[in-house]
Design an enzyme around this catalytic site. Structure first.
Site, PDB file in Angstrom:
ATOM      1  N   ARG A 140      66.100  38.807  50.411  1.00  0.00           N
ATOM      2  CA  ARG A 140      64.911  39.247  50.263  1.00  0.00           C
ATOM      3  C   ARG A 140      63.852  38.132  50.457  1.00  0.00           C
ATOM      4  O   ARG A 140      64.360  36.727  50.360  1.00  0.00           O
ATOM      5  CB  ARG A 140      64.587  39.485  48.712  1.00  0.00           C
ATOM      6  CG  ARG A 140      65.638  40.773  48.310  1.00  0.00           C
ATOM      7  CD  ARG A 140      65.281  41.395  46.963  1.00  0.00           C
ATOM      8  NE  ARG A 140      66.213  42.366  46.494  1.00  0.00           N
ATOM      9  CZ  ARG A 140      67.169  42.390  46.072  1.00  0.00           C
ATOM     10  NH1 ARG A 140      67.922  41.175  45.860  1.00  0.00           N
ATOM     11  NH2 ARG A 140      68.007  43.447  45.804  1.00  0.00           N
ATOM     12  N   LYS A 151      65.583  38.491  42.551  1.00  0.00           N
ATOM     13  CA  LYS A 151      64.932  39.507  41.986  1.00  0.00           C
ATOM     14  C   LYS A 151      65.838  40.282  40.936  1.00  0.00           C
ATOM     15  O   LYS A 151      65.264  41.017  39.889  1.00  0.00           O
ATOM     16  CB  LYS A 151      64.533  40.514  43.028  1.00  0.00           C
ATOM     17  CG  LYS A 151      63.965  41.755  42.699  1.00  0.00           C
ATOM     18  CD  LYS A 151      63.693  42.906  44.020  1.00  0.00           C
ATOM     19  CE  LYS A 151      62.977  44.041  43.641  1.00  0.00           C
ATOM     20  NZ  LYS A 151      62.880  45.345  44.495  1.00  0.00           N
ATOM     21  N   HIS A 157      61.230  42.743  55.422  1.00  0.00           N
ATOM     22  CA  HIS A 157      62.231  43.599  54.352  1.00  0.00           C
ATOM     23  C   HIS A 157      63.100  44.257  55.219  1.00  0.00           C
ATOM     24  O   HIS A 157      64.152  44.999  54.968  1.00  0.00           O
ATOM     25  CB  HIS A 157      61.604  44.422  53.252  1.00  0.00           C
ATOM     26  CG  HIS A 157      62.350  44.875  52.378  1.00  0.00           C
ATOM     27  ND1 HIS A 157      63.013  44.034  51.351  1.00  0.00           N
ATOM     28  CD2 HIS A 157      62.845  46.089  52.185  1.00  0.00           C
ATOM     29  CE1 HIS A 157      63.786  44.829  50.617  1.00  0.00           C
ATOM     30  NE2 HIS A 157      63.717  45.950  50.941  1.00  0.00           N
ATOM     31  N   ARG A 184      66.839  43.540  56.046  1.00  0.00           N
ATOM     32  CA  ARG A 184      68.086  44.053  55.381  1.00  0.00           C
ATOM     33  C   ARG A 184      68.466  45.174  55.583  1.00  0.00           C
ATOM     34  O   ARG A 184      69.732  45.489  55.783  1.00  0.00           O
ATOM     35  CB  ARG A 184      67.373  43.875  53.735  1.00  0.00           C
ATOM     36  CG  ARG A 184      67.246  42.723  53.157  1.00  0.00           C
ATOM     37  CD  ARG A 184      66.401  42.515  52.042  1.00  0.00           C
ATOM     38  NE  ARG A 184      67.144  43.414  50.635  1.00  0.00           N
ATOM     39  CZ  ARG A 184      68.058  42.888  50.133  1.00  0.00           C
ATOM     40  NH1 ARG A 184      68.617  41.712  50.273  1.00  0.00           N
ATOM     41  NH2 ARG A 184      68.835  43.837  49.113  1.00  0.00           N
ATOM     42  N   HIS A 228      72.652  43.947  45.774  1.00  0.00           N
ATOM     43  CA  HIS A 228      72.497  45.155  45.361  1.00  0.00           C
ATOM     44  C   HIS A 228      73.119  45.373  43.854  1.00  0.00           C
ATOM     45  O   HIS A 228      74.077  44.749  43.933  1.00  0.00           O
ATOM     46  CB  HIS A 228      72.874  46.359  46.266  1.00  0.00           C
ATOM     47  CG  HIS A 228      71.847  46.490  47.122  1.00  0.00           C
ATOM     48  ND1 HIS A 228      72.084  47.339  48.380  1.00  0.00           N
ATOM     49  CD2 HIS A 228      70.513  46.109  47.464  1.00  0.00           C
ATOM     50  CE1 HIS A 228      70.865  47.370  49.150  1.00  0.00           C
ATOM     51  NE2 HIS A 228      69.880  46.845  48.695  1.00  0.00           N
ATOM     52  N   TYR A 245      83.886  41.977  39.780  1.00  0.00           N
ATOM     53  CA  TYR A 245      84.544  41.287  40.551  1.00  0.00           C
ATOM     54  C   TYR A 245      83.572  39.781  40.591  1.00  0.00           C
ATOM     55  O   TYR A 245      82.363  40.026  40.633  1.00  0.00           O
ATOM     56  CB  TYR A 245      84.605  41.818  42.030  1.00  0.00           C
ATOM     57  CG  TYR A 245      85.708  42.578  42.455  1.00  0.00           C
ATOM     58  CD1 TYR A 245      87.015  42.173  42.619  1.00  0.00           C
ATOM     59  CD2 TYR A 245      85.728  44.036  42.107  1.00  0.00           C
ATOM     60  CE1 TYR A 245      87.871  42.838  42.927  1.00  0.00           C
ATOM     61  CE2 TYR A 245      86.521  44.934  42.631  1.00  0.00           C
ATOM     62  CZ  TYR A 245      87.925  44.304  43.056  1.00  0.00           C
ATOM     63  OH  TYR A 245      89.141  45.121  43.346  1.00  0.00           O
TER      64      TYR A 245
END
Length: 389
Positions: free
Chosen positions: A240, A267, A328, A331, A355, A365
Site C-alpha cells: 500500500r 494498515k 493503489h 496492487r 489481506h 500459518y
C-alpha cells in the site's frame, strides 16, 4: 415633564446627591463627584425597589428609557429586573465557558476507546475546518447555516467525503453536549444529505500494454529520483502507498533480501515480511545513497523528519502519463496477473497482499512458512513486469 438630553448633560452636581426625574419611574441621580446614574423606581407587592440601569453618558437618555420599558414589562410579570439581569449574566458566562471549541475538545478527550491516530484525526478536522470560524461562539448558538458554510468550504476544495464524515462527527459532539446540558439541539442533523458522496472508483488492473507504458515512462522521467524509485517499488512489491511512504531503513535487510514491516506501520496492524526480488534490492541500494542518512526511506522535502506527502506518488504517476490510474492500482494489477498465471496458491498471493485471512486455518500459518514460495512468486512477478515491452 420628561427630561431632555441637554438637561441631563448640563446638570451640575451639588453638595449632596440630587435627582432629576424623567417619567414612569426613571430618573438620573447626580452625585457630588459629578457622576450621573440612571435609576428606575418600581414597586412589587407594595414594596418599593430601585433598579440601577447604568451610568450616563455611557447610557444615553434614549437607551435608559428603552431599558426602563424592558424593566417595566418584567415588573408587570412580578419579576425583579435586577434578578433577571443576574440570571442573564450567569447564562452568558456559562455560554462563554461552553464555547464550541471548548466543548469539541472536551468531547474529543472522552474518546479513550479509540486509537491515538483516530483521535488526532478528529482534532485536525475540527481545528482546520471549524475552530477558525465557529470556535469562539457559544456551542448552543452555532447554527446549521454556519456549520453548512464550513462544510461547503471543504466541498469546494474537493473534500466532499471528508465533509460528510465531519458532519457525522459534529452530530456525535452535539449529542454529547446535549447529554451534558451544554446544548439543547443538534444543528448538524439538518445537514444530513446536503453532500452527496461520489461513486466509489474501484481499483483497476493495468494491462500488459499499460505496464509497458508505465515502464517506458519511468526510464524518461526527470523528476525527483526517490519518487521514481517509490513508484517502481510499488509495482514490484504491491505494498500500500502509506506503507511505502512510512518505510524506515531499520526494517530493511538488503543482505537477507527482506523488508520486515512492523505491525504499527501496516494498515491492518499485522507484521508483514516482504521478500525483495533482485530489482527491488537494486532500487533500495540506490535509494540508500539518497536518503540512507536518515531514518525514513522517503522523507518529505520540506519536513525531512516526516514521511513524504500522501499525494506525491500519485502526482508523479500522472506526470508519467498514467492518468486515470492511482498507486493503489499496482496492487490490483499484481493480484490480477498472478491469479491469471495459475502458478501460485491463493493464500500465497493474499499474504503478499497483506489481506486479512478469514479462514482460521490459513491464518495460523507463520509468514516464514510461505517465504520460499513468496520469494519465487516475487521474482516471477519482477520478470513479468520487466518483460512487458
Amino acid at each position: 415633564m420628561p427630561l431632555t438630553d441637554v438637561q441631563v448633560r448640563q446638570a451640575k452636581p451639588g453638595d449632596k446627591p440630587r435627582k432629576l426625574s424623567d417619567e414612569r419611574g426613571l430618573y438620573v441621580e447626580i452625585r457630588p463627584s459629578g457622576s450621573k446614574f440612571w435609576r428606575y423606581r418600581y414597586k412589587i407587592d407594595g414594596v418599593e425597589n430601585v433598579y440601577a440601569i447604568g451610568e450616563y453618558p455611557d447610557i444615553g437618555l434614549a437607551d435608559a428609557r428603552a431599558e426602563r420599558d424592558r424593566a417595566r414589562a418584567l415588573v408587570k410579570q412580578g419579576r425583579h429586573p435586577s434578578h433577571v439581569r443576574r440570571i442573564e449574566r450567569a447564562k452568558q458566562q456559562l455560554a462563554n465557558n461552553n464555547s464550541f471549541k471548548s466543548v469539541a475538545l472536551e468531547w474529543i478527550g472522552t474518546k479513550t476507546n479509540v486509537s491515538d491516530s483516530y483521535r488526532n484525526q478528529l482534532l485536525r478536522a475540527f481545528t482546520k475546518n471549524l475552530f477558525p470560524y465557529v470556535g469562539r461562539l457559544p456551542v448552543h448558538e452555532v447554527t446549521a447555516a454556519q456549520l453548512l458554510e464550513c462544510l461547503c468550504r471543504m466541498e469546494s476544495r474537493g473534500a466532499t467525503y471528508y465533509a460528510i464524515t465531519l458532519c457525522n462527527w459534529l452530530s456525535q459532539m452535539y449529542r454529547y453536549a446535549i447529554r451534558n446540558l451544554k446544548a439543547e439541539a443538534d444543528p448538524a442533523v439538518a445537514l444530513y444529505g446536503a453532500f452527496v458522496r461520489k461513486p466509489v472508483e474501484h481499483s483497476r488492473a493495468m494491462t500488459r500494454e499499460d505496464i509497458a507504458r508505465f515502464r517506458a515512462g519511468l526510464s524518461g522521467y526527470g523528476g525527483f529520483r526517490a519518487n521514481t524509485i517509490a513508484l517502481e517499488l510499488l509495482q514490484l512489491l504491491f505494498l500500500r502507498t502509506v506503507e511505502v511512504r512510512r518505510g524506515r531503513w531499520e526494517h530493511v535487510d538488503l543482505a537477507a533480501g527482506t523488508w520486515d514491516i512492523p505491525a504499527e506501520l501496516m494498515k491492518k496492524k499485522r507484521r508483514h515480511l516482504v521478500p525483495l526480488p533482485p530489482r527491488a534490492i537494486e532500487l533500495l541500494t540506490e535509494l540508500q545513497a539518497i536518503t540512507g542518512g536518515g531514518e525514513l526511506m522517503f522523507p518529505g522535502l520540506r519536513h525531512p523528519n516526516k514521511p513524504v506527502d500522501g499525494s506525491t506518488f500519485n502526482r508523479a504517476l500522472e506526470r508519467l502519463g498514467m492518468k486515470g490510474f492511482s498507486c493503489h492500482d499496482f496492487r490490483a494489477t499484481a493480484s490480477t496477473h498472478l491469479y491469471e498465471s495459475g502458478l501460485f496458491r491463493s493464500e500465497v498471493i493474499e499474504i503478499q497482499l497483506a489481506h486479512a485471512e478469514e479462514n482460521k486455518t490459513k491464518k495460523a500459518y507463520n509468514h516464514a512458512e510461505y517465504l520460499p514460495e513468496r520469494r519465487a512468486m516475487m521474482e516471477w512477478w519482477q520478470d513479468f513486469v520487466l518483460g512487458c515491452k
